[in-house]
Design a protein around this motif. Structure first.
Motif, mmCIF file in Angstrom:
data_model
loop_
_atom_site.group_PDB
_atom_site.id
_atom_site.type_symbol
_atom_site.label_atom_id
_atom_site.label_comp_id
_atom_site.label_asym_id
_atom_site.label_seq_id
_atom_site.Cartn_x
_atom_site.Cartn_y
_atom_site.Cartn_z
ATOM 1 N N UNK A 232 0.829 -1.209 0.000
ATOM 2 C CA UNK A 232 0.000 0.000 0.000
ATOM 3 C C UNK A 232 0.862 1.257 0.000
ATOM 4 N N UNK A 233 1.934 1.237 0.782
ATOM 5 C CA UNK A 233 2.817 2.409 0.832
ATOM 6 C C UNK A 233 3.518 2.604 -0.508
ATOM 7 N N UNK A 234 3.972 1.509 -1.127
ATOM 8 C CA UNK A 234 4.596 1.621 -2.443
ATOM 9 C C UNK A 234 3.652 2.226 -3.458
ATOM 10 N N UNK A 235 2.403 1.764 -3.458
ATOM 11 C CA UNK A 235 1.406 2.303 -4.389
ATOM 12 C C UNK A 235 1.128 3.778 -4.092
ATOM 13 N N UNK A 236 1.096 4.110 -2.822
ATOM 14 C CA UNK A 236 0.834 5.487 -2.417
ATOM 15 C C UNK A 236 1.956 6.415 -2.886
ATOM 16 N N UNK B 49 3.192 15.692 2.754
ATOM 17 C CA UNK B 49 2.054 15.045 2.092
ATOM 18 C C UNK B 49 2.156 13.537 2.225
ATOM 19 N N UNK B 50 3.360 13.006 2.014
ATOM 20 C CA UNK B 50 3.569 11.558 2.159
ATOM 21 C C UNK B 50 3.290 11.120 3.586
ATOM 22 N N UNK B 51 3.834 11.861 4.536
ATOM 23 C CA UNK B 51 3.652 11.494 5.942
ATOM 24 C C UNK B 51 2.174 11.449 6.316
ATOM 25 N N UNK B 52 1.430 12.446 5.904
ATOM 26 C CA UNK B 52 0.004 12.486 6.230
ATOM 27 C C UNK B 52 -0.774 11.393 5.493
ATOM 28 N N UNK C 140 0.384 8.434 4.485
ATOM 29 C CA UNK C 140 0.674 7.128 5.108
ATOM 30 C C UNK C 140 -0.109 6.994 6.410
ATOM 31 N N UNK C 141 -0.169 8.046 7.179
ATOM 32 C CA UNK C 141 -0.916 8.022 8.435
ATOM 33 C C UNK C 141 -2.401 7.751 8.195
ATOM 34 N N UNK C 142 -2.903 8.171 7.029
ATOM 35 C CA UNK C 142 -4.332 8.021 6.725
ATOM 36 C C UNK C 142 -4.657 6.688 6.061
ATOM 37 N N UNK D 143 -0.385 3.141 10.753
ATOM 38 C CA UNK D 143 0.929 3.246 10.121
ATOM 39 C C UNK D 143 1.466 4.658 10.281
ATOM 40 N N UNK D 144 2.771 4.753 10.357
ATOM 41 C CA UNK D 144 3.438 6.049 10.391
ATOM 42 C C UNK D 144 4.750 5.934 9.639
ATOM 43 N N UNK D 145 5.289 7.068 9.237
ATOM 44 C CA UNK D 145 6.542 7.047 8.486
ATOM 45 C C UNK D 145 7.427 8.201 8.931
#
Length: 245
Positions: free
Chosen positions: A145-149, A186-189, A191-193, A206-208
């Motif tokens: 999911x993170x890769x796709x995001x 934007x990425x951090x938010x 991933x959190x969502x 999840x968090x990054x």
């Protein structure tokens, strides 16, 4: 087959016509007469020779064309398969982003081209606990999911890669420091969502943490990665789920 036979018969007819024209043109000049057995031979010989020979020629030509077409199709398929293998060799099987080797090679190419940009080093927070608590299948889904995001948020010229484990990297092509920081947040938010849930419906948070470094033209890729990695370490040390540049 009928088409080949038709072409052979047409050649036979033309050959017979040519034979008759030649015979009637030259035999009288030599004091002879085209009649009887001579006339029969004038007609039969071209038919007996040209039709079988033409049939064999057209048949073999058809087989050769079919073989060449099949060879060309096979060549195209092999080329397409090779391209797919090349792409697969550059991609991480789980997430679909560039693997470490391909990402570093592309980063070298951007440096050689004199491109500037923002280099982000990302690490999913407490990822080991996700695997331990919810299983490796949940961990794999999180990585996917993170890769796709990351790919969804990236522009066409940006690079997205998985460096290993839960570590990702993003190179923002020709990004200013301001865009680099905005994109990191934007990425951090995002991933959190991410709404990742177990089969029982329990949400997996999840968090990054992100270490960012702005690369000038002709940057050293290894030094840039080391700098962004140091910033990532600082983000981890300062409480995680944050961006440090």
């Amino acid at each position: 087959m009928y088409k080949i036979l038709g072409k052979a018969l047409a050649v036979g007819a033309l050959s017979t016509l040519a034979s008759l024209l030649i015979s009637f043109a030259f035999v009288p000049l030599m004091g002879g007469k085209v009649a009887g057995a001579g006339l029969v031979m004038t007609i039969v010989c071209p038919i007996a020779i040209s039709i079988p020979a033409s049939f064999a020629h057209f048949y073999q030509s058809g087989k050769l064309r079919a073989a060449n077409a099949a060879l060309a199709e096979t060549k195209d398929k092999l080329a397409a398969a090779y391209d797919r293998l090349q792409q697969q060799a550059r991609r991480d099987a789980l997430t679909g982003v560039l693997n470490r080797t391909a990402f570093l090679a592309e980063l070298d190419a951007r440096s050689d081209a004199g491109v500037r940009g923002g280099l982000l080093f990302l690490d999913l927070d407490h990822f080991k606990s996700v695997n331990d608590r919810f299983g490796h299948a949940a961990g794999d889904e999180a990585l996917s999911l993170v890769g796709a995001l990351l790919c969804e948020l990236a522009s066409q010229d940006d690079l997205v890669g998985r460096l290993g484990g839960e570590e990702f990297a993003v190179f923002l092509h020709e990004a200013t420091p301001e865009r680099m920081l905005d994109h990191s947040q934007t990425i951090r938010e995002a991933v959190k969502a991410v709404d990742l849930r177990t089969p029982a419906g329990v949400r997996i948070a999840l968090g990054v943490s992100i270490g960012a470094f702005h690369c000038p033209p002709r940057f050293d890729p290894l030094e840039a990665l080391a700098a962004s990695d140091r910033n990532l370490y600082r983000a981890k040390a300062m409480g995680r789920n944050m961006v440090v540049a």
